[in-house]
Design a protein around this motif. Sequence first.
Motif, short mmCIF file in Angstrom:
data_model
loop_
_atom_site.label_atom_id
_atom_site.label_comp_id
_atom_site.label_asym_id
_atom_site.label_seq_id
_atom_site.Cartn_x
_atom_site.Cartn_y
_atom_site.Cartn_z
N ASN A 111 0.83 -1.20 0.00
CA ASN A 111 0.00 0.00 0.00
C ASN A 111 0.87 1.26 0.00
O ASN A 111 1.85 1.35 0.74
CB ASN A 111 -0.88 0.05 1.26
CG ASN A 111 -1.99 -0.99 1.23
OD1 ASN A 111 -2.05 -1.80 0.30
ND2 ASN A 111 -2.85 -0.96 2.22
N HIS A 112 0.49 2.22 -0.83
CA HIS A 112 1.08 3.56 -0.81
C HIS A 112 -0.08 4.55 -0.76
O HIS A 112 -1.25 4.14 -0.85
CB HIS A 112 1.91 3.83 -2.07
CG HIS A 112 3.00 2.82 -2.33
ND1 HIS A 112 4.24 2.92 -1.76
CD2 HIS A 112 3.02 1.69 -3.08
CE1 HIS A 112 4.99 1.90 -2.18
NE2 HIS A 112 4.26 1.13 -2.96
N SER A 113 0.23 5.82 -0.64
CA SER A 113 -0.83 6.82 -0.71
C SER A 113 -0.32 8.06 -1.41
O SER A 113 0.75 8.57 -1.09
CB SER A 113 -1.32 7.17 0.71
OG SER A 113 -2.43 8.03 0.62
N PHE B 234 2.59 4.35 5.18
CA PHE B 234 3.85 3.66 5.44
C PHE B 234 4.00 2.45 4.52
O PHE B 234 3.13 1.58 4.48
CB PHE B 234 3.95 3.22 6.90
CG PHE B 234 5.26 2.54 7.19
CD1 PHE B 234 6.43 3.26 7.24
CD2 PHE B 234 5.31 1.17 7.35
CE1 PHE B 234 7.65 2.64 7.46
CE2 PHE B 234 6.53 0.53 7.58
CZ PHE B 234 7.69 1.27 7.65
N CYS B 235 5.12 2.40 3.78
CA CYS B 235 5.27 1.36 2.76
C CYS B 235 6.63 0.68 2.83
O CYS B 235 7.10 0.12 1.87
CB CYS B 235 5.04 1.96 1.38
SG CYS B 235 6.12 3.35 1.02
N GLY B 236 7.26 0.75 3.99
CA GLY B 236 8.55 0.07 4.13
C GLY B 236 9.65 1.05 4.50
O GLY B 236 9.42 2.22 4.77
N GLN C 154 11.98 2.82 3.12
CA GLN C 154 12.21 4.14 2.53
C GLN C 154 10.91 4.88 2.22
O GLN C 154 10.84 5.69 1.29
CB GLN C 154 13.09 4.02 1.29
CG GLN C 154 14.53 3.65 1.61
CD GLN C 154 15.23 4.75 2.41
OE1 GLN C 154 14.88 5.91 2.34
NE2 GLN C 154 16.23 4.36 3.20
N HIS C 155 9.89 4.62 3.02
CA HIS C 155 8.62 5.34 2.85
C HIS C 155 8.83 6.86 2.84
O HIS C 155 8.24 7.58 2.04
CB HIS C 155 7.67 4.93 3.97
CG HIS C 155 6.61 5.91 4.28
ND1 HIS C 155 5.58 6.18 3.39
CD2 HIS C 155 6.41 6.73 5.34
CE1 HIS C 155 4.79 7.12 3.92
NE2 HIS C 155 5.27 7.46 5.09
N ALA C 156 9.68 7.32 3.74
CA ALA C 156 9.90 8.77 3.84
C ALA C 156 10.58 9.33 2.59
O ALA C 156 10.46 10.52 2.30
CB ALA C 156 10.73 9.09 5.08
CU1 CUA Z 1 5.01 4.50 -0.57
CU2 CUA Z 1 4.97 5.17 1.69
#
Ligand code: CUA
Length: 317
Positions: A151-153, A190-192, A194-196
Amino acid sequence: MTRFLLAEAPGVLHPAGSEAHRLAGVSWLLFGLAAAVAVLVFSLLAVGLFRRGDGVDADDESAGSPARDHRFIVAGGLVLPVVVLSLVGVVTVTTTAALRKHDAKALVVDIEGRQWFWGIHYADSGVNTANLLRLPVDVPVDLVLRSTDVNHSFWVPRLAGKVDLIPGQTNHLRFTPTQVGRYRGVCAEFCGYQHANMAFEVQVMSRADFDRWQRERHQSPSATTSEAASAGRKVFAANSCAGCHTIKGVSEGTVGPDLTDFGSRPALGAGVLPNTPENLTAWIRNARASKPGAKMPPSTLSDREIADLVAYLESLP
Ligand code: CUA
């Protein structure tokens, strides 16, 4: 060199799109109501404390009649919340419905969220790019959001609300940018690891500039401009770069982001560093030094090869 926009804070309350304007309006309404209720509650609390401090005995029946207390509880505990929450409910539901409105004439752009970058595909023209979304001003857009990993946003606070990208599902984000400019976008789920570092930039341009850019992207890639860039092109095509990245007319890799117009992008690694030859050199040597967990492995190329490769990539339109 343009300023490094991706390091700046988002500006929800400085909207530059029709939908963001509506959302900012709702935000101010909620803030206003919350502030009014807070002022009311704290004022009543102060009155209560003040009167008690004045020597009024709580058990003294002359301090207030049961009927008046009852009316006060009904008005303050039932009527007021029902009115306030109904207003908020109506405004939120109508705003949400308006944001989903489909426009058949909208510019359709496919957005793919990946760990950790954004793939961008213009459905009508077939143009592909990454991490830099160009849009024409005052034209409704329909972003088709997909993910194949987690999931991403997708969130560009100044242009619209955020919508999730969920594997196995297709979501839409529809809005109309109303102001030419550059806007910061981020991944808001939050996607892992390196999400930031999954940021991107949206450039809203005049219709004429946008059309020119699309036309240029359809022309065959211009001849490389320098000897180093020509050598760099050969390095790119002959090494593992080509297996993972697409450069139109050169390679068709899909593991990493499309690099066809890399030279025009403001950032490296989805917002990790400003796109400069020095940063790109360090990035190619070892991307994981500045973005741990990135899929691109450290390079085994010689310094000379990397210098040529940097010259080539920075020369891309
Ligand atoms: Cu893609 Cu957080």
